[in-house]
Design an enzyme around this catalytic site. Structure first.
Site, mmCIF file in Angstrom:
data_model
loop_
_atom_site.group_PDB
_atom_site.id
_atom_site.type_symbol
_atom_site.label_atom_id
_atom_site.label_comp_id
_atom_site.label_asym_id
_atom_site.label_seq_id
_atom_site.Cartn_x
_atom_site.Cartn_y
_atom_site.Cartn_z
ATOM 1 N N SER A 184 -5.733 -48.907 -82.284
ATOM 2 C CA SER A 184 -4.819 -49.168 -81.169
ATOM 3 C C SER A 184 -3.801 -48.061 -80.945
ATOM 4 O O SER A 184 -3.275 -47.932 -79.835
ATOM 5 C CB SER A 184 -4.086 -50.494 -81.397
ATOM 6 O OG SER A 184 -3.409 -50.492 -82.640
ATOM 7 N N ASP A 231 6.359 -53.151 -79.868
ATOM 8 C CA ASP A 231 6.071 -54.515 -80.306
ATOM 9 C C ASP A 231 6.116 -54.559 -81.827
ATOM 10 O O ASP A 231 6.738 -53.706 -82.452
ATOM 11 C CB ASP A 231 4.762 -55.046 -79.702
ATOM 12 C CG ASP A 231 3.519 -54.320 -80.212
ATOM 13 O OD1 ASP A 231 3.612 -53.541 -81.183
ATOM 14 O OD2 ASP A 231 2.438 -54.545 -79.631
ATOM 15 N N HIS A 265 3.524 -51.403 -82.926
ATOM 16 C CA HIS A 265 3.211 -50.212 -82.137
ATOM 17 C C HIS A 265 4.461 -49.583 -81.551
ATOM 18 O O HIS A 265 5.433 -50.284 -81.240
ATOM 19 C CB HIS A 265 2.215 -50.566 -81.036
ATOM 20 C CG HIS A 265 0.980 -51.212 -81.554
ATOM 21 N ND1 HIS A 265 0.843 -52.586 -81.645
ATOM 22 C CD2 HIS A 265 -0.177 -50.687 -82.027
ATOM 23 C CE1 HIS A 265 -0.348 -52.872 -82.160
ATOM 24 N NE2 HIS A 265 -0.988 -51.740 -82.397
#
Length: 372
Positions: free
Chosen positions: A44, A336, A339
């Site tokens: 990610s 978040d 991340h």
């Protein structure tokens, strides 16, 4: 608001003009670029939106507000408020933003600049988040499909030029190290921690060797970031909320000790193999512990999420749960629970692109892009 809209227009025009000016049309209408391409593999941290094309309801999904709000003004599938490290690398290399490989509108004209195969939640091992992600081996197969497509469209010789000049950027392994500790997994039961880390590194270097066989010679890597101190991990131990996880830190330490040795072995074994390795653990931990030094006010808490340190991954009402959103994203290192913000991505990208040898070694990406 007006300045943000103007920036978005300028970014669009920049990408469009660059795409046109960097293409030579051959007589058979194939599109050949004059620039080194960028092919991206990983999880990610690098996923530019692949995940949204397959898993629309998974816990790894980020194709909804407030993701993407800073630069793009809409969610793109990037797990951030804006651009990723790979976006800034592409801009520094005078490339258009490298699209997710699964984007339906992709064609050979895009692939001549590269492609992004990274996938949220992915690991080097197929046992990591099974059935929910595209592991590194599957990403390699997707790359081989692009290889076949370009060879068919451009011919063997021209396609091989693209692959030999390209830079291949990897970030993988974080999910592998964390997954057995947070899921009911048997991955540790039959292996020592050292052997487990060796498996993760071995799967990564096996993919690198496959890319090398296709013609890849220039590679960029990040070592394992300080995920032991990310908001999501720092709340796992309910008896010590907010502290860095010792079990995760131990695995990351082993990985970061072994991974440089693996790259040096590749350099000895593979003629012409060149690489840049960024010390992501140090650069991230520095910002977590000393946020004000790097222009942040908060280094250990998410801007978006819920619970202690906003470490519960509910950003954007993920899985139907409510969330909190900070007032000023630029104050935060983490967007978040796991991340980073676009602001943080820009800083890390600069270190990878042009950092000195004590930060990114033995080459940085700027040097690799310039190498023939």
């Amino acid at each position: 608001m007006e300045s943000s809209r103007l920036f978005s227009i300028i970014l669009f025009l920049y990408t469009t003009v660059l795409s046109i000016s960097s293409i030579n049309c051959t007589e058979n209408n194939n599109l050949i670029t004059n620039q080194a391409a960028l092919f991206v593999f990983g999880d990610s941290l690098f996923d530019a939106g692949n995940y949204k094309y397959i898993n629309s309801s998974s816990a790894f999904q980020s194709n909804f507000f407030p993701y993407g709000q800073t630069t793009f003004k809409f969610p793109t599938g990037r797990v951030s408020d804006g651009r990723l490290i790979t976006d800034f690398i592409a801009e520094n290399a005078w490339l258009p933003l490298i699209p997710p490989n699964l984007q339906p509108s992709n064609g050979n004209s895009q692939f001549t600049y590269g492609a992004n195969f990274a996938y949220g939640g992915a690991g080097a091992l197929v046992e990591t988040n099974p059935g929910m992600v595209r592991d590194l081996g599957t990403q390699l197969n997707s790359f081989k499909n692009v290889v076949r497509s370009l060879k068919s469209a451009l011919g063997e010789a021209e396609a091989n030029k693209i692959f030999s000049r390209a830079v291949y950027l990897f970030n993988i392994g974080g999910n592998d190290l964390v997954y057995p500790l947070v899921a009911n997994s048997s991955l540790f039961q039959s292996n020592t921690k050292e052997n487990f880390v060796d498996f993760v590194i071995g799967n990564t270097t096996s993919v690198v060797k496959e890319v090398y066989k296709i013609g890849g010679r220039k590679y960029g890597f990040l070592n394992m970031g300080a995920y032991e101190c990310a908001p999501a991990i720092s709340i796992l131990d309910t008896t010590n909320i907010g502290s860095c996880s010792k079990p995760v830190a131990e695995l990351i330490y082993l990985y970061n000790k072994k991974f440089p040795d693996a790259l040096r072995r590749l350099q000895r074994e593979l003629s012409g193999f060149r690489y840049a390795l960024h010390d992501y653990h140090t650069s991230l931990l520095e910002r977590i512990n000393n946020p004000s030094k790097y222009g942040f006010k908060v280094g250990n808490m998410g801007c978006c999420g819920s619970g202690p340190f906003r470490g519960i991954n509910t950003c954007g009402n993920r899985m139907g749960q409510s969330y909190e959103l900070c007032e000023n994203i630029n104050d935060y290192l983490f967007f978040d629970s796991s991340h980073l913000t676009e602001k943080a991505h820009r800083q890390i990208a600069e270190l990878i692109w042009s950092g000195p040898p004590n930060v990114t070694r033995p080459y940085n990406l700027k040097t690799l892009f310039q190498l023939n």
